[in-house]
Design a protein around this motif. Structure first.
Motif, PDB file in Angstrom:
ATOM      1  N   LEU A  24       0.827  -1.211   0.000  1.00 28.83           N
ATOM      2  CA  LEU A  24       0.000   0.000   0.000  1.00 28.83           C
ATOM      3  C   LEU A  24       0.861   1.261   0.000  1.00 28.83           C
ATOM      4  O   LEU A  24       0.441   2.302  -0.499  1.00 28.83           O
ATOM      5  CB  LEU A  24      -0.910   0.026   1.234  1.00 28.83           C
ATOM      6  CG  LEU A  24      -2.029  -0.990   1.290  1.00 28.83           C
ATOM      7  CD1 LEU A  24      -2.799  -0.846   2.600  1.00 28.83           C
ATOM      8  CD2 LEU A  24      -2.972  -0.835   0.112  1.00 28.83           C
ATOM      9  N   ALA A  25       2.045   1.180   0.563  1.00 29.45           N
ATOM     10  CA  ALA A  25       2.933   2.337   0.633  1.00 29.45           C
ATOM     11  C   ALA A  25       3.607   2.630  -0.701  1.00 29.45           C
ATOM     12  O   ALA A  25       4.186   3.699  -0.869  1.00 29.45           O
ATOM     13  CB  ALA A  25       3.998   2.127   1.708  1.00 29.45           C
ATOM     14  N   GLN A  26       3.534   1.699  -1.644  1.00 30.34           N
ATOM     15  CA  GLN A  26       4.111   1.941  -2.963  1.00 30.34           C
ATOM     16  C   GLN A  26       3.383   3.100  -3.632  1.00 30.34           C
ATOM     17  O   GLN A  26       2.209   3.343  -3.381  1.00 30.34           O
ATOM     18  CB  GLN A  26       3.978   0.695  -3.849  1.00 30.34           C
ATOM     19  CG  GLN A  26       4.713  -0.508  -3.345  1.00 30.34           C
ATOM     20  CD  GLN A  26       6.216  -0.353  -3.451  1.00 30.34           C
ATOM     21  OE1 GLN A  26       6.729   0.223  -4.396  1.00 30.34           O
ATOM     22  NE2 GLN A  26       6.925  -0.863  -2.475  1.00 30.34           N
ATOM     23  N   ALA A  27       4.075   3.802  -4.490  1.00 32.76           N
ATOM     24  CA  ALA A  27       3.473   4.928  -5.213  1.00 32.76           C
ATOM     25  C   ALA A  27       2.283   4.430  -6.028  1.00 32.76           C
ATOM     26  O   ALA A  27       2.358   3.384  -6.674  1.00 32.76           O
ATOM     27  CB  ALA A  27       4.509   5.577  -6.116  1.00 32.76           C
ATOM     28  N   ILE A  97       4.982   5.668   6.636  1.00 28.06           N
ATOM     29  CA  ILE A  97       5.056   6.175   5.264  1.00 28.06           C
ATOM     30  C   ILE A  97       3.677   6.629   4.790  1.00 28.06           C
ATOM     31  O   ILE A  97       3.528   7.715   4.220  1.00 28.06           O
ATOM     32  CB  ILE A  97       5.632   5.110   4.312  1.00 28.06           C
ATOM     33  CG1 ILE A  97       7.111   4.888   4.601  1.00 28.06           C
ATOM     34  CG2 ILE A  97       5.440   5.509   2.854  1.00 28.06           C
ATOM     35  CD1 ILE A  97       7.713   3.711   3.866  1.00 28.06           C
ATOM     36  N   LEU A  98       2.668   5.799   5.032  1.00 26.46           N
ATOM     37  CA  LEU A  98       1.313   6.164   4.608  1.00 26.46           C
ATOM     38  C   LEU A  98       0.811   7.423   5.317  1.00 26.46           C
ATOM     39  O   LEU A  98       0.213   8.300   4.695  1.00 26.46           O
ATOM     40  CB  LEU A  98       0.353   4.994   4.862  1.00 26.46           C
ATOM     41  CG  LEU A  98       0.549   3.782   3.952  1.00 26.46           C
ATOM     42  CD1 LEU A  98      -0.243   2.587   4.476  1.00 26.46           C
ATOM     43  CD2 LEU A  98       0.161   4.111   2.528  1.00 26.46           C
ATOM     44  N   ILE A  99       1.059   7.524   6.606  1.00 27.47           N
ATOM     45  CA  ILE A  99       0.619   8.693   7.366  1.00 27.47           C
ATOM     46  C   ILE A  99       1.334   9.951   6.876  1.00 27.47           C
ATOM     47  O   ILE A  99       0.704  10.997   6.670  1.00 27.47           O
ATOM     48  CB  ILE A  99       0.841   8.479   8.876  1.00 27.47           C
ATOM     49  CG1 ILE A  99      -0.132   7.422   9.401  1.00 27.47           C
ATOM     50  CG2 ILE A  99       0.676   9.786   9.652  1.00 27.47           C
ATOM     51  CD1 ILE A  99       0.164   6.956  10.813  1.00 27.47           C
ATOM     52  N   MET A 100       2.640   9.854   6.673  1.00 26.76           N
ATOM     53  CA  MET A 100       3.391  11.019   6.208  1.00 26.76           C
ATOM     54  C   MET A 100       2.981  11.428   4.798  1.00 26.76           C
ATOM     55  O   MET A 100       2.891  12.611   4.497  1.00 26.76           O
ATOM     56  CB  MET A 100       4.888  10.746   6.278  1.00 26.76           C
ATOM     57  CG  MET A 100       5.417  10.748   7.685  1.00 26.76           C
ATOM     58  SD  MET A 100       7.201  10.633   7.662  1.00 26.76           S
ATOM     59  CE  MET A 100       7.526  10.397   9.387  1.00 26.76           C
ATOM     60  N   ARG A 101       2.729  10.454   3.943  1.00 25.32           N
ATOM     61  CA  ARG A 101       2.313  10.768   2.571  1.00 25.32           C
ATOM     62  C   ARG A 101       1.000  11.542   2.561  1.00 25.32           C
ATOM     63  O   ARG A 101       0.811  12.445   1.755  1.00 25.32           O
ATOM     64  CB  ARG A 101       2.164   9.492   1.757  1.00 25.32           C
ATOM     65  CG  ARG A 101       1.797   9.806   0.302  1.00 25.32           C
ATOM     66  CD  ARG A 101       1.361   8.623  -0.498  1.00 25.32           C
ATOM     67  NE  ARG A 101       2.361   7.571  -0.542  1.00 25.32           N
ATOM     68  CZ  ARG A 101       2.044   6.312  -0.812  1.00 25.32           C
ATOM     69  NH1 ARG A 101       0.809   5.947  -1.026  1.00 25.32           N
ATOM     70  NH2 ARG A 101       2.986   5.395  -0.855  1.00 25.32           N
ATOM     71  N   GLU A 102       0.105  11.187   3.463  1.00 22.35           N
ATOM     72  CA  GLU A 102      -1.206  11.838   3.488  1.00 22.35           C
ATOM     73  C   GLU A 102      -1.191  13.192   4.185  1.00 22.35           C
ATOM     74  O   GLU A 102      -2.038  14.033   3.903  1.00 22.35           O
ATOM     75  CB  GLU A 102      -2.221  10.923   4.188  1.00 22.35           C
ATOM     76  CG  GLU A 102      -2.492   9.641   3.452  1.00 22.35           C
ATOM     77  CD  GLU A 102      -3.073   9.866   2.070  1.00 22.35           C
ATOM     78  OE1 GLU A 102      -3.955  10.739   1.916  1.00 22.35           O
ATOM     79  OE2 GLU A 102      -2.622   9.178   1.127  1.00 22.35           O
TER      80      GLU A 102
END
Length: 142
Positions: A24-27, A97-102
């Motif tokens: 899920l963390a992949q682009a 990673i997911l939290i930071m991306r969002e």
């Protein structure tokens, strides 16, 4: 149920969760044409997923091959605690990673994610090295 079976089942489930979260963390989509930074980011995430999956498989085979007897019960309890710690650290990486991306800008999110990813995997590999000693103790306990 033997502690070995419990450790193996929990490790297998946690490994699947880790790999799923990392996928899920992949682009989502790479731009056309992708920039060198996009390609590097994709390569890093894939490499960490590949190496993490390999480590998960390695430890699962170690768990399944290690002997289990009543004398080693305390060692198996220590192993369970250590494996739980390793998986908590590893699973936290794709979650962060997911939290930071969002919640952060792309540049800052990428920088902080890479730093956290490197630190968390470093801690997990260090702890994995100490777990290898536990496996040796379990095998020597025959």
């Amino acid at each position: 149920m033997k502690k070995r079976t419990t450790v193996a089942v929990l490790w297998a489930i946690a490994s699947c969760v880790f790999l799923w979260l990392f996928s899920l963390a992949q682009a989502k989509e790479l731009p056309d044409p992708p920039s060198p930074l996009d390609l590097f980011d994709s390569f890093l995430l894939f490499s960490f997923m590949l190496l993490g999956g390999g480590a998960c498989y390695h430890f699962l085979t170690e768990i399944l091959e290690a002997p289990h007897d009543a004398d080693a019960s305390k060692l198996w309890t220590r192993l369970l605690k250590n494996m739980f710690f390793i998986m908590a650290v590893i699973v936290s990486a794709p979650v962060v990673i997911l939290i930071m991306r969002e919640n952060l800008g792309a540049g800052l999110a990428a920088l902080l994610s890479l730093a956290y990813l490197s630190i968390s995997f470093g801690v997990a590999f260090w702890r994995g090295y100490t777990v290898e000693r536990l496996f040796r103790e379990i095998r020597a306990n025959k």
